[in-house]
Design an enzyme around this catalytic site. Structure first.
Site, short mmCIF file in Angstrom:
data_model
loop_
_atom_site.label_atom_id
_atom_site.label_comp_id
_atom_site.label_asym_id
_atom_site.label_seq_id
_atom_site.Cartn_x
_atom_site.Cartn_y
_atom_site.Cartn_z
N LYS A 122 0.84 -1.20 0.00
CA LYS A 122 0.00 0.00 0.00
C LYS A 122 0.88 1.25 0.00
O LYS A 122 1.99 1.22 0.51
CB LYS A 122 -0.88 0.02 1.26
CG LYS A 122 -2.04 -0.94 1.27
CD LYS A 122 -2.83 -0.81 2.57
CE LYS A 122 -3.95 -1.83 2.64
NZ LYS A 122 -5.02 -1.64 1.66
N ARG A 148 -10.45 -11.44 1.97
CA ARG A 148 -11.41 -12.42 1.43
C ARG A 148 -10.82 -13.83 1.43
O ARG A 148 -11.55 -14.81 1.47
CB ARG A 148 -11.85 -11.99 0.03
CG ARG A 148 -10.76 -11.96 -0.98
CD ARG A 148 -11.14 -11.18 -2.23
NE ARG A 148 -11.12 -9.74 -2.00
CZ ARG A 148 -11.49 -8.83 -2.90
NH1 ARG A 148 -11.92 -9.21 -4.08
NH2 ARG A 148 -11.45 -7.55 -2.63
#
Ligand code: BES
Ligand code: MN
Ligand code: ZN
Length: 494
Positions: A275, A349
């Site tokens: 990130k 996920r």
């Protein structure tokens, strides 16, 4: 927190607290009997101050009036409740939280609450919740002058008429529930160097011990052995090894079984798909879903519902490293499906996929997951609203109802079948991400692949798990959202 709270049938004019918070229904103040009495005792200062400040009882407004020795209490704090018909559980919770927060800000140690007449019976619980939620501060890492010297310790709730045993119980339950929400807040606020997956497991063990819950924790080797290959992959790049946590509350004659599943990324750097630096620190809150599961499970033994409740957490740290998983990797899963990794920053996920497959094996009546899953959900709904997904309209109504009573924003999102196309992979059963557009939906559709036929609600809490500013019952930082909604959901199954 050592906070004592009690109900009193005394006249609030006789209260000798540091602060006396009075709920005000919006409208002409001189039509409210209690306010007229206060104004009289204060020789007209109350209404004069209200007029000067244009205070009308609008929601989320307050007015502080010094009593200057004219009343036993040091100050009166008028708190706007808005129109009478809008005074519900959520509004009363905010009222009590505002009183507690102002109490701390004003260095008060004793606070009196004068709620509107409507606040009786089971609504007393909201007041207990609100006091604890409003008084909350995360001060563990402050030293010296930065450490608050005073905090509210005694709260007296003034209620006309004799308080019933049921009302006392409701108030106490509210305090217990409020404390459980704070368990979630604390976990989110803990820095990621302290709150590693193992420390999260330790918190779960402590909660289980205190609440007489069963608990199983799998370490890295246990996760591999169980076949949770996706969870393992996400954690393999960090020296803070992953943990899988399963807590359970199993009452004797329960007819229903609910499983809560939480995303527990103690830190999400993005992994090899790292990130950008600005805002990366906020990713300490990427275990907000897990924190909510801890909060729910710590409340459950207090509330002792006649429902079997399980709390499952997939805890891991997503880091770039020589051992980290990569884009292009293919892994199996607990469910058996193979998954092609596209972007290592879509790690939540993956952890959830294995946790959901595990949850399904418990054959529950309902699976509810909570995850700080996608930035896309925040783009869609803003920072203060959960996007929830379910195929079941009746369940969606129950969620809406539970959330409204909790005062938490929830909005239903669609499981659009055409977006499922985006998850087709050339070399594995599934890709784990789709296009940028509809990013919250494709994440939900990915999760759906692992829940089978079990009724399921997915909650993307990326926005509301963490707050930039205090508002209502929420402090800045970890919020404890959506613990209250989840508890209401459990109780609606009772
Ligand atoms: N934990 C993040 C989502 C997130 C972002 C939560 C900001 C709270 C605030 C999640 O793991 C993530 O990185 N998601 C990616 C998915 C993408 C790579 C498909 C995202 O939303 O950008
Ligand atoms: Mn990520
Ligand atoms: Zn994440």
């Amino acid at each position: 927190m050592a906070l004592s709270i009690r109900l009193s049938a005394a006249d609030p004019l006789t209260a000798s607290t540091d602060l006396l918070a009075v709920g005000v229904i919006q409208g002409p103040l001189d039509k409210q009997k209690l306010l007229v009495a206060f104004n009289g005792a204060l020789e007209g200062a109350l209404f004069a101050e209200a007029e000067r400040a244009e205070f009308t009882g609008a929601p989320d407004t307050v007015l502080e009036v010094q009593t200057g020795g004219r009343l036993p209490t040091k100050r009166v704090l008028l708190i706007g409740l808005g129109p009478k018909r809008g005074v519900d559980a959520a509004r009363l919770r905010i009222f009590a939280a505002t009183a507690a927060r102002c109490g701390n800000a004003l260095l008060a140690t004793s606070v009196g609450l004068v709620p509107p007449d409507k606040a009786s019976g089971p609504l007393m619980r909201s007041l207990g919740e609100g006091v604890v939620l409003g008084a909350y501060r995360f001060t563990k890492y402050l030293t010296g002058d930065r450490k608050p010297k005073k905090e509210i310790a005694d709260v007296e709730v003034f209620k006309s008429g004799k308080p019933s045993a049921a009302e006392k119980k409701a108030l106490d339950r509210g305090v217990a529930v409020g404390n459980s929400v704070c368990v979630a807040r604390d976990a989110v606020n803990e820095p990621p160097n302290e709150l590693t997956p193992e420390r999260m497991a330790q918190i779960a063990r402590d909660i289980s011990k205190a609440g007489k819950l069963k608990i199983t924790v799998l370490d890295k080797a246990g996760i591999a052995k169980a076949g949770m290959k996706l969870h393992y992959a996400v954690g393999q790049g960090s020296s803070n090894e992953p943990r899988f946590i399963h807590m359970s509350y199993v009452p004797k004659r329960a007819k229903k079984k609910i499983v809560f599943v939480g995303k527990g990324l103690t830190f999400d750097s993005g992994g090899l798909c790292i990130k950008p630096a600005p805002g990366m620190g906020e990713m300490k809150s990427d275990m907000g879903g897990a924190a909510a599961v801890l909060g729910v499970m710590s409340a459950i033994s207090e509330l002792s519902p006649n429902v079997e409740v399980h709390g499952i957490i997939g805890a891991a740290e997503n880091m770039p490293d020589g051992a980290a998983y990569r884009p292009g990797d293919i892994f199996g899963s607990l469910d058996g499906k193979t998954v092609e990794i596209i972007n290592t920053d879509a790690e939540g996920r993956l952890v959830l996929a294995d946790a959901l497959a595990y949850a399904r094996k418990l054959e529950p009546d309902l699976i509810v997951d909570a995850a700080t899953l996608t930035g896309a959900c925040m783009v869609a709904l803003g920072k203060n609203c959960t996007g929830f997904y379910t195929a079941d309209d009746k369940l969606a109504k129950s969620v809406d109802h539970a959330a409204k009573d909790a005062g938490e924003n929830f909005w239903r999102m669609p499981l659009l079948p055409e977006i499922r196309e985006q998850l087709k992979s050339d070399c594995a059963d599934l890709k784990h991400t789709g296009e940028r557009w509809g990013g919250s939906i494709s994440a939900a559709l990915f999760l759906r692949e692992f829940v089978g036929e079990v009724p399921w609600v997915h909650c993307d809490i990326a926005g509301p798990a963490f707050s930039d500013a205090p508002r209502g019952v929420l402090p800045k930082g970890g919020t404890g959202h959506p613990v209250l909604t989840f508890l209401n959901l459990v109780e609606s199954f009772n």
